[in-house]
Design a protein around this motif. Structure first.
Motif, PDB file in Angstrom:
ATOM      1  N   MET A  64       5.570  -3.332   9.057  1.00 55.26           N
ATOM      2  CA  MET A  64       6.898  -2.794   8.807  1.00 55.26           C
ATOM      3  C   MET A  64       7.616  -3.573   7.706  1.00 55.26           C
ATOM      4  N   ASN A  65       8.617  -2.926   7.110  1.00 53.74           N
ATOM      5  CA  ASN A  65       9.535  -3.596   6.200  1.00 53.74           C
ATOM      6  C   ASN A  65      10.707  -4.166   6.992  1.00 53.74           C
ATOM      7  N   ALA A  66      11.423  -5.066   6.368  1.00 52.81           N
ATOM      8  CA  ALA A  66      12.612  -5.620   7.017  1.00 52.81           C
ATOM      9  C   ALA A  66      13.653  -4.517   7.214  1.00 52.81           C
ATOM     10  N   TYR A  67      14.368  -4.588   8.317  1.00 53.21           N
ATOM     11  CA  TYR A  67      15.403  -3.580   8.585  1.00 53.21           C
ATOM     12  C   TYR A  67      16.679  -3.920   7.820  1.00 53.21           C
ATOM     13  N   ARG A  68      17.199  -2.916   7.131  1.00 53.80           N
ATOM     14  CA  ARG A  68      18.479  -3.051   6.437  1.00 53.80           C
ATOM     15  C   ARG A  68      19.027  -1.644   6.221  1.00 53.80           C
ATOM     16  N   GLU A  69      20.278  -1.420   6.535  1.00 58.73           N
ATOM     17  CA  GLU A  69      20.845  -0.084   6.428  1.00 58.73           C
ATOM     18  C   GLU A  69      21.142   0.314   4.990  1.00 58.73           C
ATOM     19  N   GLU A  70      21.592  -0.636   4.185  1.00 62.09           N
ATOM     20  CA  GLU A  70      22.025  -0.295   2.835  1.00 62.09           C
ATOM     21  C   GLU A  70      20.832  -0.172   1.876  1.00 62.09           C
ATOM     22  N   ASP A  71      21.051   0.569   0.791  1.00 60.03           N
ATOM     23  CA  ASP A  71      20.092   0.690  -0.323  1.00 60.03           C
ATOM     24  C   ASP A  71      18.752   1.304   0.078  1.00 60.03           C
ATOM     25  N   LEU A  72      18.718   2.122   1.108  1.00 58.25           N
ATOM     26  CA  LEU A  72      17.438   2.674   1.538  1.00 58.25           C
ATOM     27  C   LEU A  72      16.819   3.555   0.452  1.00 58.25           C
ATOM     28  N   LEU A  73      17.607   4.396  -0.200  1.00 57.06           N
ATOM     29  CA  LEU A  73      17.057   5.294  -1.217  1.00 57.06           C
ATOM     30  C   LEU A  73      16.453   4.502  -2.367  1.00 57.06           C
ATOM     31  N   GLU A  74      17.133   3.441  -2.765  1.00 57.60           N
ATOM     32  CA  GLU A  74      16.620   2.604  -3.848  1.00 57.60           C
ATOM     33  C   GLU A  74      15.331   1.888  -3.420  1.00 57.60           C
ATOM     34  N   ARG A  75      15.275   1.448  -2.187  1.00 59.68           N
ATOM     35  CA  ARG A  75      14.072   0.777  -1.688  1.00 59.68           C
ATOM     36  C   ARG A  75      12.888   1.745  -1.659  1.00 59.68           C
ATOM     37  N   LEU A  76      13.140   2.963  -1.240  1.00 57.72           N
ATOM     38  CA  LEU A  76      12.065   3.954  -1.214  1.00 57.72           C
ATOM     39  C   LEU A  76      11.575   4.281  -2.620  1.00 57.72           C
ATOM     40  N   GLU A  77      12.503   4.373  -3.554  1.00 59.42           N
ATOM     41  CA  GLU A  77      12.139   4.697  -4.935  1.00 59.42           C
ATOM     42  C   GLU A  77      11.275   3.596  -5.553  1.00 59.42           C
ATOM     43  N   ALA A  78      11.578   2.347  -5.240  1.00 58.40           N
ATOM     44  CA  ALA A  78      10.863   1.208  -5.840  1.00 58.40           C
ATOM     45  C   ALA A  78       9.654   0.755  -5.028  1.00 58.40           C
ATOM     46  N   ALA A  79       9.413   1.377  -3.889  1.00 59.27           N
ATOM     47  CA  ALA A  79       8.388   0.886  -2.966  1.00 59.27           C
ATOM     48  C   ALA A  79       6.983   0.953  -3.568  1.00 59.27           C
ATOM     49  N   GLU A  80       6.151  -0.007  -3.171  1.00 61.37           N
ATOM     50  CA  GLU A  80       4.739  -0.027  -3.546  1.00 61.37           C
ATOM     51  C   GLU A  80       3.942   0.792  -2.535  1.00 61.37           C
ATOM     52  N   ARG A  81       2.978   1.536  -3.034  1.00 60.70           N
ATOM     53  CA  ARG A  81       2.203   2.449  -2.201  1.00 60.70           C
ATOM     54  C   ARG A  81       0.838   1.843  -1.870  1.00 60.70           C
ATOM     55  N   THR A  82       0.423   1.999  -0.627  1.00 55.56           N
ATOM     56  CA  THR A  82      -0.896   1.554  -0.188  1.00 55.56           C
ATOM     57  C   THR A  82      -1.557   2.686   0.584  1.00 55.56           C
ATOM     58  N   GLU A  83      -2.751   3.068   0.156  1.00 53.90           N
ATOM     59  CA  GLU A  83      -3.509   4.094   0.870  1.00 53.90           C
ATOM     60  C   GLU A  83      -4.510   3.409   1.798  1.00 53.90           C
ATOM     61  N   ILE A  84      -4.563   3.856   3.046  1.00 58.93           N
ATOM     62  CA  ILE A  84      -5.535   3.314   3.993  1.00 58.93           C
ATOM     63  C   ILE A  84      -6.326   4.459   4.612  1.00 58.93           C
ATOM     64  N   HIS A  85      -7.540   4.128   5.012  1.00 55.58           N
ATOM     65  CA  HIS A  85      -8.470   5.116   5.566  1.00 55.58           C
ATOM     66  C   HIS A  85      -8.853   4.695   6.980  1.00 55.58           C
ATOM     67  N   PRO A  86      -8.921   5.620   7.910  1.00 53.91           N
ATOM     68  CA  PRO A  86      -9.220   5.253   9.297  1.00 53.91           C
ATOM     69  C   PRO A  86     -10.711   5.113   9.566  1.00 53.91           C
ATOM     70  N   LEU A  87     -11.005   4.420  10.650  1.00 50.86           N
ATOM     71  CA  LEU A  87     -12.341   4.428  11.224  1.00 50.86           C
ATOM     72  C   LEU A  87     -12.493   5.675  12.091  1.00 50.86           C
ATOM     73  N   ARG A  88     -13.694   6.219  12.103  1.00 55.72           N
ATOM     74  CA  ARG A  88     -14.003   7.318  13.016  1.00 55.72           C
ATOM     75  C   ARG A  88     -14.971   6.788  14.067  1.00 55.72           C
ATOM     76  N   MET A  89     -14.571   6.898  15.313  1.00 55.92           N
ATOM     77  CA  MET A  89     -15.401   6.439  16.417  1.00 55.92           C
ATOM     78  C   MET A  89     -15.964   7.618  17.188  1.00 55.92           C
ATOM     79  N   ARG A  90     -17.252   7.547  17.472  1.00 60.64           N
ATOM     80  CA  ARG A  90     -17.903   8.515  18.367  1.00 60.64           C
ATOM     81  C   ARG A  90     -18.505   7.730  19.515  1.00 60.64           C
ATOM     82  N   ALA A  91     -18.252   8.173  20.725  1.00 61.23           N
ATOM     83  CA  ALA A  91     -18.726   7.444  21.900  1.00 61.23           C
ATOM     84  C   ALA A  91     -19.336   8.418  22.902  1.00 61.23           C
ATOM     85  N   ILE A  92     -20.373   7.951  23.580  1.00 56.99           N
ATOM     86  CA  ILE A  92     -21.023   8.705  24.652  1.00 56.99           C
ATOM     87  C   ILE A  92     -20.861   7.903  25.936  1.00 56.99           C
ATOM     88  N   SER A  93     -20.363   8.547  26.969  1.00 61.94           N
ATOM     89  CA  SER A  93     -20.174   7.852  28.238  1.00 61.94           C
ATOM     90  C   SER A  93     -21.497   7.744  28.991  1.00 61.94           C
TER      91      SER A  93
END
Length: 254
Positions: free
Chosen positions: A72-101
């Motif tokens: 998470m980012n630090a919580y702050r009420e002010e300047d949210l729009l500016e923070r979103l505009e300047a934010a750095e983007r990170t793409e992540i990919h999930p693991l896929r799990m297959r399991a047999i009981s």
């Protein structure tokens, strides 16, 4: 500058209060119509949010109203729009799990942090580990084992003395949990496209559960894990506080 923002919050009173304040200040869009989702809570809520919006083209920006808040980012009420505009983007990919009981039931789940196996009883688990169809460890006697993404390498994996992986590395961590035999085996660092297969030996006598993020399945006999590069989600972080920076900084804490 984004204006179509959806706010979601955990059930914690602090998170709910923050949601009401931010909605009054910035307005709110329904999640299915928003381009940015602001998640208010802790890392648990962030994982739930990533799963919820995985199939949708939305950026996720978290603000910490929980405890640890590593994702998470630090919580702050002010300047949210500016923070979103300047934010750095990170793409992540999930693991896929297959399991047999042990009873032959098939299960499938995704995990952004990790997939792990844990013994269910007082008896240690016995596991056989194969990578890309090759048996690498005939018998691991342990409490369990986990496969972690770079994003998840600073979570349970780190607590189990696994390696921290740079966020942009194309790697996975394979980490034993309280290994008894072989006692000196510390795990392995794998390429992201590795296919991990874990056979539970003696599953009737030594029952094992498996967990993918927050999805748990009981009495498992086989688990297969691989990273699904066809799926992705975009996370937003304040400039200078990206997920890559946090993972790097974690290696210098003492």
């Amino acid at each position: 500058m984004p204006s179509d923002i959806a706010f979601i919050a955990s059930d914690a009173p602090e998170a709910q209060r923050a949601k009401r304040k931010l909605e009054r200040r910035y307005g709110s869009t329904e999640p299915d119509r928003a381009s940015v989702v602001v998640a208010l809570g802790g890392d648990g809520l962030m994982l739930q949010t990533l799963h919820r919006f995985l199939s949708e083209d939305k950026a996720i920006y978290g603000m910490n109203r929980g405890s640890v808040g590593f994702l998470m980012n630090a919580y702050r009420e002010e300047d949210l729009l500016e923070r979103l505009e300047a934010a750095e983007r990170t793409e992540i990919h999930p693991l896929r799990m297959r399991a047999i009981s042990h009873a032959g039931e098939a299960h499938e789940a995704l995990a952004f942090n990790d997939v792990y196996l844990l013994r269910r009883t007082f008896q240690a688990a016995k596991l056989r580990i194969s990578i890309d169809g090759v048996v690498r460890l005939n018998e691991l006697i342990c409490d369990g084992i986990l496969v972690a993404t770079p994003a998840g390498s600073t979570a349970y994996n780190l607590s189990a003395h696994g390696p921290i992986l740079p966020i942009n590395s194309q790697l996975l961590a394979l980490t034993p949990i309280s290994a008894f035999r072989p006692r000196r085996w510390r795990g392995a660092i794998l390429p992201h496209n590795a296919k991990v297969k874990i056979d539970i030996l003696e599953p009737g006598k030594r029952p094992v559960n498996t967990v993918a993020d927050h999805s748990e399945f009981r009495d498992i006999s086989i688990v297969e894990v691989e990273q699904d590069m066809s799926l992705r989600v975009t996370m937003l972080f304040d400039r200078g506080h990206s997920l890559a920076e946090r993972v790097l900084a974690e290696q210098f804490l003492y």
